[in-house]
Design a protein around this motif. Structure first.
Motif, short mmCIF file in Angstrom:
data_model
loop_
_atom_site.label_atom_id
_atom_site.label_comp_id
_atom_site.label_asym_id
_atom_site.label_seq_id
_atom_site.Cartn_x
_atom_site.Cartn_y
_atom_site.Cartn_z
N PHE A 116 -43.95 43.51 -14.47
CA PHE A 116 -44.75 44.85 -14.47
C PHE A 116 -44.58 45.88 -15.75
CE2 PHE A 116 -45.73 43.58 -9.92
CZ PHE A 116 -47.09 43.79 -9.95
N LEU A 117 -43.24 45.78 -16.02
CA LEU A 117 -43.07 46.80 -17.12
C LEU A 117 -43.88 46.35 -18.51
CD1 LEU A 117 -41.25 49.18 -17.34
CD2 LEU A 117 -39.27 47.80 -18.24
N GLN A 177 -40.05 42.90 -12.05
CA GLN A 177 -39.94 44.23 -12.73
C GLN A 177 -40.36 44.12 -14.24
OE1 GLN A 177 -36.44 46.42 -11.80
NE2 GLN A 177 -36.65 46.09 -9.49
N ASP A 178 -39.60 42.94 -14.90
CA ASP A 178 -39.96 42.80 -16.26
C ASP A 178 -41.43 42.45 -16.34
OD1 ASP A 178 -37.30 43.06 -16.66
OD2 ASP A 178 -36.92 40.86 -16.97
#
Lengths: 109, 202
Positions: free
Chosen positions: B58-59, B55-56
């Motif tokens: 892609f963010l 998630q980190d």
């Protein structure tokens, strides 16, 4: 360390083989969907006007600036209208000519 | 490391849409590359943290999309971000309590003996595949700094060249070379410590 060199080499090789052959495991269900949800939260946060933080902070600074400007303008106005005496200036700023103890305290009167 | 581009619009076309003010278009890239990023994350961080690192990554990719140029395929660019997200994970955990030597399980200590005693190639390879190796590897890497850990994993464990690792991490090749040597020496010392402790016990 020298006498254990061969043992260390074998263990190290086994660890490398293990790492290269390791199965990354199943991709967690709905991983992409969870990522998208977090991205959406980030987009919405960016689009929504901040309640606190930078905008409020900006307002405070603008208020401070305007206050300073008014003080300078008042001082300029006072000087231009010949409010030379300290008493007149103090009266003007304190908005009550009778409350002059504070002015006396500072030796202005 | 990189998957072939799937059907549908090309990566660059999607990126152009995102840049034109359509952030939802980025979702296609997430679906396309989630598996790749997960594989990278699960090789570098503990399994229960891999999802957070994905998630980190892609963010960070979404926020940095403005800096992406077509010099490298999007998958390569994203891989670099994923590797750096893994590094950031270890950096954020720096200083957390280390597991003492005695915390290594009896099974892992026995595993070392079996590896050293393996008489055939087949026996050695069978031992290499066992889960005890994973515990020992985590233990041996525990004392490494985040930078040393990443270099060790990329160069020695995964077999990337120094230049490839430097490219993935965004560091100079010299720095990676120095760390590669240092981290390997540290890991060997760590293994030696375990062997010596085992010998003293028996």
């Amino acid at each position: 360390m020298k006498e254990r060199r061969e043992d260390i080499r074998r263990i190290e090789e086994a660890l490398v083989r293990h790492h290269r052959g390791a199965d990354p495991g199943e991709i967690p269900p709905f991983l992409a969907q969870k990522v998208v949800m977090r991205l959406r939260e980030d987009w919405e946060r960016r689009e929504a006007p901040p309640i606190n933080g930078s905008r409020l902070s900006g307002m405070v600074w603008r208020f401070t600036l305007v206050t300073c400007l008014i003080a300078v303008l008042l001082a300029a106005w006072g000087i231009s209208h010949d409010l030379q005496s300290q008493l007149q200036l103090a009266e003007f700023m304190m908005d009550d000519a009778t409350e002059i103890e504070w002015v006396q305290e500072f030796g202005m009167l | 490391m990189l998957e072939a581009v799937k059907d549908g619009p090309g990566d660059w076309e999607i990126i152009a849409r995102v840049r034109d003010g359509n952030p939802e278009a980025f979702e296609t890239l997430v679906h396309r590359y989630a598996a790749l990023v997960f594989r990278i994350a699960s090789r570098h961080v503990p399994g229960d943290h891999a999802e957070d690192v994905v998630q980190d990554a892609f963010l960070e990719a979404f926020r940095s999309l403005g800096s992406y140029s077509r010099k490298a395929p999007f998958g390569h660019w994203l891989s670099r971000i994923a590797v750096r997200s893994c590094y950031n994970f270890w950096r954020s955990r720096r200083g957390s309590a280390e597991t003492p030597l005695s915390d290594l399980s009896e099974e892992s200590e026995d595993w070392m003996n079996r590896v050293m005693a393996a008489s055939s190639r087949e026996a050695f390879e069978a031992e290499s595949a066992r889960k005890e190796a994973s515990e020992l590897l985590s233990h041996a890497m525990r004392e490494l700094s985040p930078k040393d850990r990443m270099v060790l994993a990329l160069v020695h464990l995964e077999g990337h060249s120094v230049q490839e690792a430097a490219d993935l991490l965004g560091w100079t090749a010299i720095s990676v070379k120095v760390r590669a040597h240092r981290s390997r020496t540290k890991m060997r010392k760590s293994i030696l410590k375990l062997l010596e402790a085992r010998r003293r016990e028996t």
